[in-house]
Motif scaffolding. Sequence first.
Motif, PDB file in Angstrom:
ATOM      1  N   VAL A 168       0.845  -1.191   0.000  1.00 42.75           N
ATOM      2  CA  VAL A 168       0.000   0.000   0.000  1.00 42.75           C
ATOM      3  C   VAL A 168       0.881   1.242   0.000  1.00 42.75           C
ATOM      4  O   VAL A 168       1.783   1.374   0.838  1.00 42.75           O
ATOM      5  N   CYS A 169       0.660   2.110  -0.945  1.00 42.14           N
ATOM      6  CA  CYS A 169       1.401   3.364  -0.985  1.00 42.14           C
ATOM      7  C   CYS A 169       0.937   4.258   0.160  1.00 42.14           C
ATOM      8  O   CYS A 169      -0.275   4.450   0.352  1.00 42.14           O
ATOM      9  N   PRO A 170       1.851   4.821   0.945  1.00 46.63           N
ATOM     10  CA  PRO A 170       1.463   5.648   2.085  1.00 46.63           C
ATOM     11  C   PRO A 170       0.879   7.001   1.685  1.00 46.63           C
ATOM     12  O   PRO A 170       0.470   7.772   2.561  1.00 46.63           O
ATOM     13  N   HIS A 171       0.827   7.290   0.394  1.00 47.80           N
ATOM     14  CA  HIS A 171       0.254   8.555  -0.052  1.00 47.80           C
ATOM     15  C   HIS A 171      -1.265   8.454  -0.187  1.00 47.80           C
ATOM     16  O   HIS A 171      -2.009   9.044   0.595  1.00 47.80           O
ATOM     17  N   MET A 172      -1.743   7.648  -1.154  1.00 46.75           N
ATOM     18  CA  MET A 172      -3.186   7.498  -1.352  1.00 46.75           C
ATOM     19  C   MET A 172      -3.613   6.041  -1.425  1.00 46.75           C
ATOM     20  O   MET A 172      -4.630   5.697  -2.031  1.00 46.75           O
ATOM     21  N   GLN A 173      -2.801   5.168  -0.828  1.00 48.79           N
ATOM     22  CA  GLN A 173      -3.144   3.764  -0.611  1.00 48.79           C
ATOM     23  C   GLN A 173      -3.322   2.960  -1.904  1.00 48.79           C
ATOM     24  O   GLN A 173      -4.091   1.994  -1.961  1.00 48.79           O
ATOM     25  N   ALA A 174      -2.627   3.332  -2.952  1.00 52.26           N
ATOM     26  CA  ALA A 174      -2.641   2.524  -4.176  1.00 52.26           C
ATOM     27  C   ALA A 174      -1.853   1.238  -3.955  1.00 52.26           C
ATOM     28  O   ALA A 174      -0.897   1.212  -3.178  1.00 52.26           O
ATOM     29  N   PRO A 175      -2.224   0.143  -4.628  1.00 51.46           N
ATOM     30  CA  PRO A 175      -1.473  -1.113  -4.483  1.00 51.46           C
ATOM     31  C   PRO A 175      -0.139  -1.039  -5.214  1.00 51.46           C
ATOM     32  O   PRO A 175      -0.100  -0.904  -6.441  1.00 51.46           O
ATOM     33  N   LEU A 176       0.944  -1.143  -4.478  1.00 51.93           N
ATOM     34  CA  LEU A 176       2.265  -1.040  -5.091  1.00 51.93           C
ATOM     35  C   LEU A 176       2.527  -2.172  -6.080  1.00 51.93           C
ATOM     36  O   LEU A 176       3.311  -2.007  -7.026  1.00 51.93           O
ATOM     37  N   SER A 177       1.872  -3.317  -5.878  1.00 55.91           N
ATOM     38  CA  SER A 177       2.093  -4.447  -6.787  1.00 55.91           C
ATOM     39  C   SER A 177       1.600  -4.160  -8.199  1.00 55.91           C
ATOM     40  O   SER A 177       1.967  -4.873  -9.140  1.00 55.91           O
ATOM     41  N   ASN A 178       0.776  -3.137  -8.362  1.00 56.43           N
ATOM     42  CA  ASN A 178       0.326  -2.733  -9.700  1.00 56.43           C
ATOM     43  C   ASN A 178       1.324  -1.784 -10.365  1.00 56.43           C
ATOM     44  O   ASN A 178       1.117  -1.371 -11.509  1.00 56.43           O
ATOM     45  N   GLY A 179       2.366  -1.424  -9.635  1.00 56.95           N
ATOM     46  CA  GLY A 179       3.374  -0.526 -10.174  1.00 56.95           C
ATOM     47  C   GLY A 179       4.500  -1.277 -10.854  1.00 56.95           C
ATOM     48  O   GLY A 179       4.322  -2.392 -11.340  1.00 56.95           O
ATOM     49  N   TRP A 180       5.687  -0.678 -10.855  1.00 56.08           N
ATOM     50  CA  TRP A 180       6.820  -1.288 -11.545  1.00 56.08           C
ATOM     51  C   TRP A 180       8.099  -1.050 -10.753  1.00 56.08           C
ATOM     52  O   TRP A 180       8.144  -0.221  -9.849  1.00 56.08           O
ATOM     53  N   ILE A 181       9.138  -1.812 -11.104  1.00 53.47           N
ATOM     54  CA  ILE A 181      10.420  -1.726 -10.428  1.00 53.47           C
ATOM     55  C   ILE A 181      11.338  -0.803 -11.226  1.00 53.47           C
ATOM     56  O   ILE A 181      11.483  -0.956 -12.444  1.00 53.47           O
ATOM     57  N   CYS A 182      11.953   0.129 -10.539  1.00 57.30           N
ATOM     58  CA  CYS A 182      12.968   0.988 -11.145  1.00 57.30           C
ATOM     59  C   CYS A 182      14.329   0.318 -10.929  1.00 57.30           C
ATOM     60  O   CYS A 182      14.824   0.266  -9.805  1.00 57.30           O
ATOM     61  N   LYS A 183      14.899  -0.226 -12.000  1.00 55.39           N
ATOM     62  CA  LYS A 183      16.162  -0.961 -11.882  1.00 55.39           C
ATOM     63  C   LYS A 183      17.299  -0.055 -11.406  1.00 55.39           C
ATOM     64  O   LYS A 183      18.160  -0.479 -10.638  1.00 55.39           O
ATOM     65  N   GLU A 184      17.300   1.182 -11.861  1.00 54.65           N
ATOM     66  CA  GLU A 184      18.393   2.100 -11.535  1.00 54.65           C
ATOM     67  C   GLU A 184      18.475   2.361 -10.044  1.00 54.65           C
ATOM     68  O   GLU A 184      19.567   2.428  -9.467  1.00 54.65           O
ATOM     69  N   HIS A 185      17.306   2.517  -9.397  1.00 51.29           N
ATOM     70  CA  HIS A 185      17.284   2.847  -7.973  1.00 51.29           C
ATOM     71  C   HIS A 185      16.927   1.649  -7.095  1.00 51.29           C
ATOM     72  O   HIS A 185      16.857   1.799  -5.876  1.00 51.29           O
ATOM     73  N   ASN A 186      16.665   0.495  -7.737  1.00 54.09           N
ATOM     74  CA  ASN A 186      16.253  -0.693  -6.995  1.00 54.09           C
ATOM     75  C   ASN A 186      15.066  -0.370  -6.092  1.00 54.09           C
ATOM     76  O   ASN A 186      15.040  -0.671  -4.901  1.00 54.09           O
ATOM     77  N   SER A 187      14.069   0.257  -6.696  1.00 63.28           N
ATOM     78  CA  SER A 187      12.900   0.731  -5.945  1.00 63.28           C
ATOM     79  C   SER A 187      11.626   0.261  -6.631  1.00 63.28           C
ATOM     80  O   SER A 187      11.636  -0.145  -7.797  1.00 63.28           O
ATOM     81  N   ILE A 188      10.531   0.322  -5.889  1.00 71.63           N
ATOM     82  CA  ILE A 188       9.224   0.023  -6.457  1.00 71.63           C
ATOM     83  C   ILE A 188       8.464   1.328  -6.624  1.00 71.63           C
ATOM     84  O   ILE A 188       8.539   2.219  -5.763  1.00 71.63           O
ATOM     85  N   THR A 189       7.760   1.442  -7.727  1.00 73.54           N
ATOM     86  CA  THR A 189       7.105   2.702  -8.097  1.00 73.54           C
ATOM     87  C   THR A 189       5.597   2.546  -8.020  1.00 73.54           C
ATOM     88  O   THR A 189       5.017   1.610  -8.579  1.00 73.54           O
ATOM     89  N   CYS A 190       4.959   3.466  -7.322  1.00 77.68           N
ATOM     90  CA  CYS A 190       3.504   3.457  -7.177  1.00 77.68           C
ATOM     91  C   CYS A 190       2.846   3.713  -8.538  1.00 77.68           C
ATOM     92  O   CYS A 190       3.264   4.616  -9.269  1.00 77.68           O
ATOM     93  N   PRO A 191       1.798   2.956  -8.890  1.00 72.33           N
ATOM     94  CA  PRO A 191       1.162   3.141 -10.196  1.00 72.33           C
ATOM     95  C   PRO A 191       0.298   4.391 -10.291  1.00 72.33           C
ATOM     96  O   PRO A 191      -0.135   4.764 -11.383  1.00 72.33           O
ATOM     97  N   PHE A 192       0.029   5.062  -9.142  1.00 73.67           N
ATOM     98  CA  PHE A 192      -0.890   6.203  -9.138  1.00 73.67           C
ATOM     99  C   PHE A 192      -0.143   7.506  -9.436  1.00 73.67           C
ATOM    100  O   PHE A 192      -0.462   8.224 -10.383  1.00 73.67           O
ATOM    101  N   HIS A 193       0.888   7.806  -8.653  1.00 71.14           N
ATOM    102  CA  HIS A 193       1.619   9.059  -8.812  1.00 71.14           C
ATOM    103  C   HIS A 193       3.114   8.854  -9.051  1.00 71.14           C
ATOM    104  O   HIS A 193       3.894   9.795  -8.946  1.00 71.14           O
ATOM    105  N   ALA A 194       3.513   7.603  -9.357  1.00 66.13           N
ATOM    106  CA  ALA A 194       4.902   7.279  -9.677  1.00 66.13           C
ATOM    107  C   ALA A 194       5.868   7.621  -8.545  1.00 66.13           C
ATOM    108  O   ALA A 194       7.021   7.973  -8.788  1.00 66.13           O
ATOM    109  N   LEU A 195       5.398   7.522  -7.302  1.00 68.64           N
ATOM    110  CA  LEU A 195       6.287   7.692  -6.158  1.00 68.64           C
ATOM    111  C   LEU A 195       7.135   6.431  -6.001  1.00 68.64           C
ATOM    112  O   LEU A 195       6.636   5.313  -6.145  1.00 68.64           O
ATOM    113  N   GLU A 196       8.407   6.619  -5.690  1.00 65.44           N
ATOM    114  CA  GLU A 196       9.334   5.492  -5.568  1.00 65.44           C
ATOM    115  C   GLU A 196       9.673   5.226  -4.103  1.00 65.44           C
ATOM    116  O   GLU A 196       9.882   6.163  -3.326  1.00 65.44           O
ATOM    117  N   PHE A 197       9.779   3.923  -3.763  1.00 65.67           N
ATOM    118  CA  PHE A 197      10.152   3.517  -2.413  1.00 65.67           C
ATOM    119  C   PHE A 197      11.214   2.426  -2.508  1.00 65.67           C
ATOM    120  O   PHE A 197      11.119   1.524  -3.332  1.00 65.67           O
TER     121      PHE A 197
END
Length: 322
Positions: free
Chosen positions: A49-78
């Motif tokens: 769950v994205c801590p911003h607006m609770q979007a499912p992070l599993s619907n997002g994508w992985i940023c290989k460069e930063h080794n992070s997961i990206t929220c599908p709603f607002h492209a926030l990276e964690f």
Amino acid sequence: MNYILPGAPWLVAHRSMLCIDKPYKITLNNCDYVIWQNAKGEIYALENVCPHMQAPLSNGWICKEHNSITCPFHALEFDGKGRLIKDGEVKGEPIAKSLNLIIQDDLIWTYGNFEPRLPIPSLISEKTKGLSFLGIAGDTTIQAEFLQCIKVNYDFNHQNGVHHDTFRIKDNPVESFEKDGYYAKVVQTFLREDNTMQELFQNPSLMTFPKKIKNQLVYNFPSTTLFKAEVPLGEILQFFILYPETENQTRTFVLLYANWRNPIINVPGFGDLIKRSLLQSTAKIVEQDSKAVESLYPQQKPKIRLPKEEIMSYVEGLYHEW
């Protein structure tokens, strides 16, 4: 919230179930998580769950460069610790909750962030040294509570009922039942009838099964059941894995290994045929067990007792005494 066996170790995935740089969603004890693996083989997990607006992070994508997961709603990276990444830099403390994982070889365990009450079992790593890993079968959700599902794995009387049509089991006498705390072992024999030619054509692995099969069932409560069968080609090991998704849903999958002793397995094409057929047969076993459990009416006190049924009372006792 009613957590099931908090503090128990749960095997939630095998490394082969994770694609590189792809989110993989699991549900454990009423909470959704997202797991991912990078090209280096490093594995991370966060609450899904994205801590911003609770979007499912599993619907997002992985940023290989930063080794992070990206929220599908607002492209926030964690990152894997749940920290926000902005302009390629980590910002502040974790705000997305991580899931603590224990990686043993290719096995991905977790206590679901509870205080451990049992050690990670060594059954799989000990029994599979030097064996061939054939793959994963029967990865599915059973629409039933965890206790009902685990009781089926401990119910060695159900083989000649639930699995009769596939394996033609007519009897399954039990030679011994040993228990030691959360560990148990059963020695059993399957007595089979002949399969039809059509059944053998549809399931070639049945050709490798004799009419009398010596089996072992080894249990590590609450997650792992080993079924080991001696066949003319060698040994086949199936590790039936369970973990609770919710109060009324249970996840299962099977890890399949083999110790081939007969050189015929090396005949070109034959080994691959047997491997595919064994995986399909194992998936069929899971399907039959799942349907059997899902079809049960609400539990009542049994009016009939079957031989050697005390192992079900044993596992039910472990569950309720937790």
